[in-house]
Write an enzyme that holds these catalytic residues in place. Structure first.
Site, PDB file in Angstrom:
ATOM      1  N   THR A 183       0.821  -1.157   0.051  1.00 16.31           N
ATOM      2  CA  THR A 183      -0.065   0.078   0.109  1.00 16.31           C
ATOM      3  C   THR A 183       0.759   1.236   0.020  1.00 16.31           C
ATOM      4  OG1 THR A 183      -1.554   1.234   1.360  1.00 16.31           O
ATOM      5  CG2 THR A 183       0.042  -0.001   2.431  1.00 16.31           C
ATOM      6  N   TYR A 205      -2.538   0.216   9.827  1.00 19.36           N
ATOM      7  CA  TYR A 205      -2.760  -0.329   8.572  1.00 19.36           C
ATOM      8  C   TYR A 205      -1.241  -0.033   7.751  1.00 19.36           C
ATOM      9  CZ  TYR A 205      -3.787  -1.014   3.593  1.00 19.36           C
ATOM     10  OH  TYR A 205      -3.762  -1.492   2.305  1.00 19.36           O
TER      11      TYR A 205
END
Length: 344
Positions: free
Chosen positions: A117, A142
């Site tokens: 990501t 995250y």
């Protein structure tokens, strides 16, 4: 030889499974179906129900199939949820990636493609698309959990006969152009999914979290990428590794971003429908702007996006959402017919 796709019943994973089959690959899917759907797995793929952190199951999968590469999509992705439940994210995204890498190396499998990501970058310092060499400063668990996984893979590649490609991207959207799969998760947090649901009266409206970011219209900016372009980048990464490519971390994106307001306006225009827009405070962990510079992926992976158009992304997302609505109506009709003919 086969390719193992973890999370292959989910949004990106199911697109990956179809793309691999289209390319003539044999596909094995491992998914616990926590957010994915069994029907989303292509019929030609071999399916295993279970958790990617189950070492006994991984040993079984590797023993029963001639796998030469792993493509890892299984993981948790909701930023606010990661802030509220960080240990769950470090377990699912970091610890289980370690277990998967360990099992992969133990099985003698040398090729590993990791779906990472752009959240590893945190906020950008300016409007320039971010390079892979930029400081890594995730703003939420995250992003941290994915960065930790990248570090583990890097160190494993240094110590073993094992090579990986990690692809960093932000907002993936849209659906398969052949209508075979799309984002189907109930309560999904992807902005375009939410906006399309609102346009089709499946939601009461859309909430914007934060209007005071240092961006032109005050709302957050992200680099959106069509899911078909993203899986093509993963295919290219697999080919790169099979050709003997070294460990690589590369961005995937179009090099320009759209604000939340711009996305909502596009959905309204393309759908021909308006919906309520509600304004609220920022969410914890959200960055103001992240746009990826994908020059490295284009050069080393020979990746050329084909769907770099927000209208196309929205059009395919709308088409898939309408398909889901028709599917629900069909399921309801079938249930009514069964109830009408059932003997009580």
């Amino acid at each position: 030889m086969a390719v193992l796709v973890t999370g292959g019943a989910g949004y990106i994973g199911s697109h990956m499974a179809w793309a691999l089959l289209d390319a003539g690959e044999e596909v094995v899917v491992l998914d616990r179906l926590s957010t994915g759907f069994r029907w989303a797995v292509p019929p030609a793929a071999r399916f295993y129900l279970g958790d990617v952190g189950n070492m006994d199951l991984l040993a079984q999968v590797f023993a029963e199939n001639r796998i030469d590469a792993v493509m890892h999509f299984a993981g948790s992705i909701v930023v606010p949820q990661s802030v509220a439940h960080p240990l769950e994210y470090y377990d699912n995204n970091t610890s289980k990636t370690r277990l998967l890498a360990e099992a992969t190396i133990a099985a003698g499998i040398k090729h590993f493609v990791f779906s990472s990501t752009a959240a590893v970058y945190g906020d950008q310092p300016d409007d320039t698309p971010v390079l892979e060499s930029a400081p890594l400063q995730p703003k939420n668990p995250y992003g941290q959990s994915k960065l930790m996984a990248e570090i583990m893979l890097r160190d494993a590649a240094s110590a073993h006969d094992f090579r990986f490609v990690a692809l960093r991207y932000f907002n993936v959207a849209g659906a398969d152009l052949q209508g075979r799969t799309g984002l189907s998760t109930v309560g999904a947090t992807h902005l375009i999914k939410i906006a399309v649901e609102a346009a089709l009266a499946q939601r009461s409206g859309v909430d914007i979290f934060g209007t005071d970011y240092p961006t032109p219209d005050g709302t957050g900016i992200r680099d959106y990428i069509h899911v078909s372009d993203l899986v093509e980048a993963h295919l290219r990464a697999l080919s790169y590794l099979r050709r003997g490519g070294e460990a690589l971390i590369a961005n995937c994106g179009y090099g320009r971003g759209y604000s939340v307001l711009e996305v909502l306006q596009t959905v309204m225009r393309v759908s021909g429908e308006s919906f309520d827009v509600r304004y609220g405070p920022r969410r914890p962990g959200d960055a103001a702007s992240v746009v990826a510079n994908a020059t490295l992926a284009r050069r080393l992976l020979d990746w050329t996006p084909r769907h770099d158009d927000l209208d196309v992304i929205v059009q395919t997302a709308l088409a898939w959402e309408r398909h889901l609505m028709e599917r629900k109506i069909g399921d309801l009709r079938e249930l009514r017919q069964r109830l009408a003919t059932a003997a009580f």
